[in-house]
Design an enzyme around this catalytic site. Structure first.
Site, PDB file in Angstrom:
ATOM      1  N   CYS A   1       0.839  -1.201   0.000  1.00 18.04           N
ATOM      2  CA  CYS A   1       0.000   0.000   0.000  1.00 18.04           C
ATOM      3  C   CYS A   1       0.877   1.256   0.000  1.00 18.04           C
ATOM      4  O   CYS A   1       1.464   1.566  -1.030  1.00 18.04           O
ATOM      5  CB  CYS A   1      -1.003  -0.054   1.135  1.00 18.04           C
ATOM      6  SG  CYS A   1      -2.502   0.852   0.718  1.00 18.04           S
TER       7      CYS A   1
ATOM      8  N   HIS B   1      -3.555  -5.151   0.456  1.00 20.94           N
ATOM      9  CA  HIS B   1      -2.934  -5.703   1.670  1.00 20.94           C
ATOM     10  C   HIS B   1      -2.980  -7.228   1.643  1.00 20.94           C
ATOM     11  O   HIS B   1      -3.933  -7.820   2.160  1.00 20.94           O
ATOM     12  CB  HIS B   1      -3.697  -5.214   2.910  1.00 20.94           C
ATOM     13  CG  HIS B   1      -3.547  -3.762   3.187  1.00 20.94           C
ATOM     14  ND1 HIS B   1      -2.652  -3.269   4.098  1.00 20.94           N
ATOM     15  CD2 HIS B   1      -4.177  -2.691   2.651  1.00 20.94           C
ATOM     16  CE1 HIS B   1      -2.734  -1.939   4.131  1.00 20.94           C
ATOM     17  NE2 HIS B   1      -3.658  -1.567   3.257  1.00 20.94           N
TER      18      HIS B   1
ATOM     19  N   GLU C   1      -1.419  -9.222   3.452  1.00 20.89           N
ATOM     20  CA  GLU C   1      -1.271  -9.803   4.794  1.00 20.89           C
ATOM     21  C   GLU C   1      -2.608 -10.186   5.420  1.00 20.89           C
ATOM     22  O   GLU C   1      -2.671 -11.101   6.233  1.00 20.89           O
ATOM     23  CB  GLU C   1      -0.501  -8.822   5.712  1.00 20.89           C
ATOM     24  CG  GLU C   1      -1.226  -7.550   6.121  1.00 20.89           C
ATOM     25  CD  GLU C   1      -1.114  -6.404   5.116  1.00 20.89           C
ATOM     26  OE1 GLU C   1      -0.865  -6.680   3.927  1.00 20.89           O
ATOM     27  OE2 GLU C   1      -1.317  -5.237   5.517  1.00 20.89           O
TER      28      GLU C   1
HETATM   29  N1  GLN Z   1      -2.042   6.631   2.744  1.00 21.66           N
HETATM   30  C1  GLN Z   1      -2.153   5.872   1.532  1.00 21.66           C
HETATM   31  C2  GLN Z   1      -3.517   6.014   0.895  1.00 21.66           C
HETATM   32  O1  GLN Z   1      -4.471   6.378   1.551  1.00 21.66           O
HETATM   33  C3  GLN Z   1      -1.831   4.405   1.778  1.00 21.66           C
HETATM   34  C4  GLN Z   1      -2.751   3.723   2.740  1.00 21.66           C
HETATM   35  C5  GLN Z   1      -2.235   2.402   3.243  1.00 21.66           C
HETATM   36  O2  GLN Z   1      -1.032   2.164   3.271  1.00 21.66           O
HETATM   37  N2  GLN Z   1      -3.119   1.545   3.708  1.00 21.66           N
HETATM   38  O3  GLN Z   1      -3.679   5.770  -0.275  1.00 21.66           O
END
Ligand code: GLN
Length: 538
Positions: A383, A510, A512
């Site tokens: 992310c 994600h 994970e």
């Molecule tokens: N802050 C980034 C976004 O909102 C990544 C979010 C995250 O890592 N879950 O796109």
């Protein structure tokens, strides 16, 4: 199967005794006996969900397939049971009150004074029964967050009292408590447990089973004493000594016969002995790895390891799949810069850059990624970690020196990561990100397609920003390829380096959250393998 049965798990004496792990372990044993089980967590705080909480407050925010932002205990439930959870599995006081207040505004209670009892407790009971009504489960385990005696959790305990009154034999209450060890006298003390059971009794709830967390084994004599003072059968006093891994706890509970005591109380047949062959094989490999690697986890919340719970667990699963012990070296992104990055990364066989929000520590993440890219150290960006990899590539390969994510630099001309179209007019912060499961098509011949062994995947998201497709051609011409694309709206979900690097992958989702004991996540499995292969001769 007759009506659904309910097990309530409360906690006493102290927080952090591991109600989530005990609930998940019991669920595992019941599942292994052939029952369909799910777990629900009731959280006494007033946030509608933990999505707006800083990870320092409450650890990681776990995301389900249906896009619910939930307590990290749901991650344990999924990792143990290998069955997805949903919004219905996590309810907070905030959500309960929001529902009741919305109903009041709609006029559902016209003429009535809306009160904690019965209106709030009715809504809690409705939420508890909701999962039972789907028809998918034989047993619902409901874990009540907090500690008995807290003002906040009272309405939940009162709801348990009412549910027992309504459903009698279909319910069972487990109280998790602590037996502190006094080293001066060399004894385990039962008084705090007695008091905490008395508090529960004051609220009208008699626990059926006591699970006693303890540093030392609990003797038969002590069990008899606890049973006598707390009105439970002596075989319902269950010892839970500290385990070397959370994955041992189901076997500890099996030895203590927690599953049998629960089934007897619920008047359910024991069926067969729990089928735990795969679980035991996993534990065997976990305890006897044939090799070892150190992987850096770079993030800004590393003081609280719970902030990256699912990532740490995914490494355990992937390590077992590779018969390799993964040591995580936790590295604070605020403490990395160009001058010390080589030193910080000298012992690492791979680097994971973690998810996150806001610009604290961002330049440290970017420095680490540059180093991993140039020195061909296996890299996985999740992310925000993927977004940083894109920014680093834009700055240092494409030569766009001011490239950034518009989350960090609103004014940059080269917003290679930009706010998503659908997010532009969103002003409310709670539950409004791109959340939950979305499809993604993988490029043939890519590293990720090889890792997954398939061309279409579904993964869970939690973000507002995305790869800016205006720059895609430039990136691909220079060697960073979008190897995973959302087929519905063309969003870039995965980037990887085309050549000249053993494993450099950034994912907008994600992975994970989907890793379980039974199904270790393919990206983590492949990433750990890349770490094992990194400069083998070293
Ligand atoms: N802050 C980034 C976004 O909102 C990544 C979010 C995250 O890592 N879950 O796109």
């Amino acid at each position: 199967m007759s009506a659904v049965k309910y097990v309530f798990v409360t906690g006493g004496v102290s927080s952090s005794l591991g109600k989530g792990i005990i609930s998940a372990s019991l669920a595992k044993l019941l599942q292994a006996r052939g029952y369909k089980v799910t777990i629900q967590k009731l959280d006494p705080y007033i946030n509608v969900d933990p999505g707006t909480l800083n990870p320092y407050e409450h650890g990681e925010c776990y995301v389900t397939n249906d896009g619910a932002e939930t307590d990290l205990d749901l991650g344990h439930y999924e990792r143990f049971l290998n069955v997805p959870t949903s919004q219905a599995n996590n309810v907070t006081t905030g959500r309960i009150y929001q529902t009741v207040i919305n109903k009041e505004r709609e006029g559902a209670f016209l003429g009535k004074t809306v009160q904690v009892i019965p209106h709030i407790t009715d809504e809690i009971k409705r939420r508890v029964k909701l999962l039972g009504e789907t028809g998918n489960y034989d047993i619902i385990i409901t874990e009540i967050g907090g500690t008995v005696g807290d003002i906040e959790s009272l309405p939940f305990i009162e709801s348990v009292r009412q549910l027992i009154w309504e459903m009698g034999n279909s319910c069972c209450v487990i109280h998790l408590t602590l037996l502190p060890y006094l080293s001066v006298t060399g004894e385990l003390k039962t008084k705090p447990t007695q008091h905490s059971v008395k508090t529960l009794l004051e609220y009208g709830v008699q626990p059926d089973i006591l699970v006693c967390r303890s540093e030392k084994p609990v003797s038969a004599e002590l069990r008899r004493k606890i049973a006598l003072f707390c009105n439970v059968n002596v075989n319902a006093v269950i010892e839970s000594v500290d385990a070397s891994t959370i994955y041992d706890v189901p076997l500890h509970m099996l030895k203590e016969q927690l599953d049998k005591v629960v089934l007897n109380k619920l008047k359910l047949p024991l069926h067969h002995e729990p089928e735990l062959t795969a679980w035991k094989a996993f534990l065997g490999k976990l305890k006897h790895p044939t090799s070892e690697v150190t992987i850096g986890l770079i993030g800004k919340y590393i003081e609280l390891k719970d902030a990256y719970k699912s990532i740490a667990e995914a490494f355990i699963h992937a390590g077992v799949a590779n018969e390799c012990k993964v040591n995580i070296e936790w590295i604070h992104s605020e403490k990395i810069d160009e001058s010390n990055v080589a030193d910080k990364m000298k012992n690492l066989k791979a680097v994971l850059v973690a998810p996150g929000f806001g610009d604290r520590g961002i330049e440290g993440k970017i420095s680490a990624i540059k180093y991993a890219r140039e020195n061909k150290i296996p890299f996985l960006g999740i992310c925000l970690g993927m977004q940083c990899a894109v920014v680093e590539f834009a700055r240092n390969v494409l030569g766009l020196k001011d490239a950034h994510s518009s989350e960090m630099d609103k004014g940059t001309k080269n917003a290679v990561i930009d706010i998503m179209e659908g997010q532009k007019n969103v002003s409310m912060k709670g539950g409004t990100m791109r959340l939950g499961e979305y499809p993604c098509n993988l490029n043939k011949g890519s590293k990720v397609a090889a890792a997954y062994g398939k061309a279409k995947i579904m993964e869970r998201h939690r973000h507002r920003y995305e790869f800016n497709n205006k720059f895609l051609k430039k990136f691909e011409d220079a060697g960073m390829i979008a190897t995973g694309i959302n087929p519905n709206d063309n969003l870039v979900e995965i980037v990887e380096l085309k050549s000249n690097h053993p494993w450099f992958v950034g994912v907008q989702f994600h992975p994970e959250y989907k890793s379980t004991v039974e199904n270790p996540h393919p990206l983590f499995v492949r990433f750990v393998k890349a770490a094992m292969e990194f400069r083998k001769e070293d």
